[in-house]
Design a protein around this motif. Sequence first.
Motif, short mmCIF file in Angstrom:
data_model
loop_
_atom_site.label_atom_id
_atom_site.label_comp_id
_atom_site.label_asym_id
_atom_site.label_seq_id
_atom_site.Cartn_x
_atom_site.Cartn_y
_atom_site.Cartn_z
N GLY A 441 0.86 -1.18 0.00
CA GLY A 441 0.00 0.00 0.00
C GLY A 441 0.89 1.23 0.00
N ASN A 469 -3.74 4.78 -3.02
CA ASN A 469 -5.11 5.30 -2.95
C ASN A 469 -5.17 6.58 -2.12
OD1 ASN A 469 -4.72 4.26 -0.44
ND2 ASN A 469 -6.37 2.75 -0.53
N MET A 471 -4.41 7.21 0.93
CA MET A 471 -4.89 7.15 2.34
C MET A 471 -4.43 5.85 2.99
SD MET A 471 -8.88 6.29 1.61
CE MET A 471 -9.33 4.83 0.67
N THR A 474 -7.25 0.97 5.00
CA THR A 474 -7.88 0.04 5.95
C THR A 474 -8.50 0.81 7.11
OG1 THR A 474 -6.06 -1.43 5.44
CG2 THR A 474 -7.43 -2.02 7.33
N ILE A 475 -7.73 1.77 7.60
CA ILE A 475 -8.20 2.50 8.78
C ILE A 475 -9.35 3.42 8.38
CG2 ILE A 475 -7.49 3.93 10.75
CD1 ILE A 475 -6.12 1.08 10.41
C1 TPP Z 1 3.21 -1.06 11.74
C2 TPP Z 1 1.75 -0.87 11.64
N1 TPP Z 1 1.21 0.34 11.94
C3 TPP Z 1 -0.11 0.52 11.85
C4 TPP Z 1 -0.94 -0.49 11.48
C5 TPP Z 1 -2.44 -0.26 11.41
N2 TPP Z 1 -2.86 -0.31 10.01
C6 TPP Z 1 -3.31 -1.44 9.43
S1 TPP Z 1 -3.63 -1.27 7.84
C7 TPP Z 1 -3.22 0.37 7.87
C8 TPP Z 1 -3.34 1.21 6.64
C9 TPP Z 1 -2.61 0.68 5.48
O1 TPP Z 1 -2.61 1.66 4.50
P1 TPP Z 1 -2.01 1.43 3.07
O2 TPP Z 1 -0.69 0.80 3.17
O3 TPP Z 1 -2.03 2.71 2.36
O4 TPP Z 1 -2.95 0.34 2.43
P2 TPP Z 1 -4.52 0.40 2.12
O5 TPP Z 1 -5.22 -0.11 3.34
O6 TPP Z 1 -4.86 1.83 1.80
O7 TPP Z 1 -4.70 -0.52 0.97
C10 TPP Z 1 -2.81 0.75 9.12
C11 TPP Z 1 -2.37 2.12 9.48
C12 TPP Z 1 -0.33 -1.75 11.20
N3 TPP Z 1 -1.04 -2.83 10.84
N4 TPP Z 1 1.00 -1.90 11.26
#
Ligand code: TPP
Length: 559
Positions: A441, A469, A471, A474-475
Amino acid sequence: MHKLTSHRTAAAALVEQLQINGVEHVFCVPGESFLAVLDALRDSSITVTVCRHEGAAAMMAEAIGKTTGRPGICFVTRGPGATNASAGIHIAQQDSSPMIMFVGQVETSVREREAFQELDYRAVFGSMTKWTVEIDDPDRIIEFVSRAFYTACSGRPGPVVVALPKDVLSECVNISNALPFAPVETSPGEEEMARLGELLHEAKNPLFVLGGSRWSEAARRQIHEFADRTGLPIATSYRRSTLFDPLHPLYAGDLGLGPNPKLVARAKAADLLVLVGGRLGEIPSQGYSLLSSPSPQTNLVHIHPGAEEIGRVYRPHLAIHASPNRFVAALKRLAIPANPEWRGSAVAAHEDFLAWTSTATPQPGNVNLGEIMIWLRDHVPTDTILCNGAGNYASWIHRFYRFREFMTHVAPTSASMGYGMPAAIAMQRLHPGRLVLSVNGDGDFLMSGQEFALAVQYRLPIIVVVCDNGMYGTIRMHQEREFPGRVSATELLNPDFDAYARAFGGFGAVANKTSDFPAAFQAARQSGLPSIIHLKIDPDAILPAATLSGIRERALQKQ
Ligand SMILES: Cc1ncc(C[n+]2csc(CCOP(=O)(O)OP(=O)(O)O)c2C)c(N)n1
């Protein structure tokens, strides 16, 4: 092997013992606290990968441990290095991966003064590791290193931290090397296997779920043979889907995040659940909803190499304390005839799996990640290794990509972000001839994107895909469910990831629409350079079967 090697430092003895234990790679960020080790590594056969962040170095070591079953090794410096590395230690714990982290420590003469970068490792890592130790006596360094290998690999594998005070490393020692460690495999008892045979004879609707670590490729083959012989349906646990061929006619799919609802229904309806190797943690158990705890509503057989894991959450009908390798080998001696009813239901489960995974679901925007995963699965060699971290983008990997060979998916069951880059570096170091992909991501990638510099430095032609995307998707998804329309702290403004690749000396390309991807991918491969493909994903495309706006609307209606 037992030779008394005099006039060497404790650091040199340590490095020699690593070589004796078959270590070929170590990952590190250097520190003044362990210069003596760096010096000894110079004269060794071990390949050193110098990283940009200790979290990444620890994840690289964890990825080696996860995929080889032998401890991955990293070296980091005192306080800040060690705390940076904790991200990888936690993954090794949750994923049951053997790894050993060696960490510098202040000189013994100043300990307990909170000297420069001093840390109490036992206190800091005590709850995250199988064992944390500080070596005070240079003459015991071989003993501790040998024990670290045994501890990391025995029972349920996990991380070990060994702290090395600077002065201890530089002292001359007159000690013998130890023989290489030999991982202990526990075998199932005859009585337990006989009881399993009885339970299988009685079962109308059994399901095997494969998971955990400590699987060998031979064991993977043997479980295929057992399934072929009996007709048993086989599922895999979260991010353990390389344990069974997804195109095998008895494969039912994986119990992960966003699983096939039909598989979840089958698992709930099974009258015998045989859990081989895994823990059935929160994700594969679907939030502990598959089985009631502590007394499962169905017959549960739990096979696990760690005695302490058995009965931890579920009281199994039958517990078998055995490593997956030995358990699967023992299945050969189990007289279970082919069962056409099982086979019929397994084939139906496989049909459901194929229907669930064959065709990409429509998506808002111009880039359909499902179609890209399907293109990849149809065009890359079956031994391609795909690494990823955490984020909703991974839902499309799980659903549409197919891992045909053992250990071709390297991803944390702890869902730690920032893993896809370091894991890909480690895998390409380990397998220079194979295609290695890192799918990330945008948030995920920039947690360890700087490690792309290593790919350039070591000429590793990994192909990195960044799903942008804009952002922390997931959050944001959870946010819209719980606080619809109230966006807070989930937006991202990203760089041009293709230009980022070029700035490091790699190849970069952008895909604005699905049909751009094949050409970008082929160009990346042809470049022979580490590459980044920047995918512009519509933020509304939040899951294979749901949109962000749809989730928000439903949440608003409920209010
Ligand atoms: C080290 C860590 N920090 C925070 C999280 C909480 N978390 C899970 S998914 C996510 C968002 C991921 O965003 P992105 O990589 O942009 O992928 P998307 O969900 O947008 O596809 C976060 C902050 C986590 N799993 N691991």
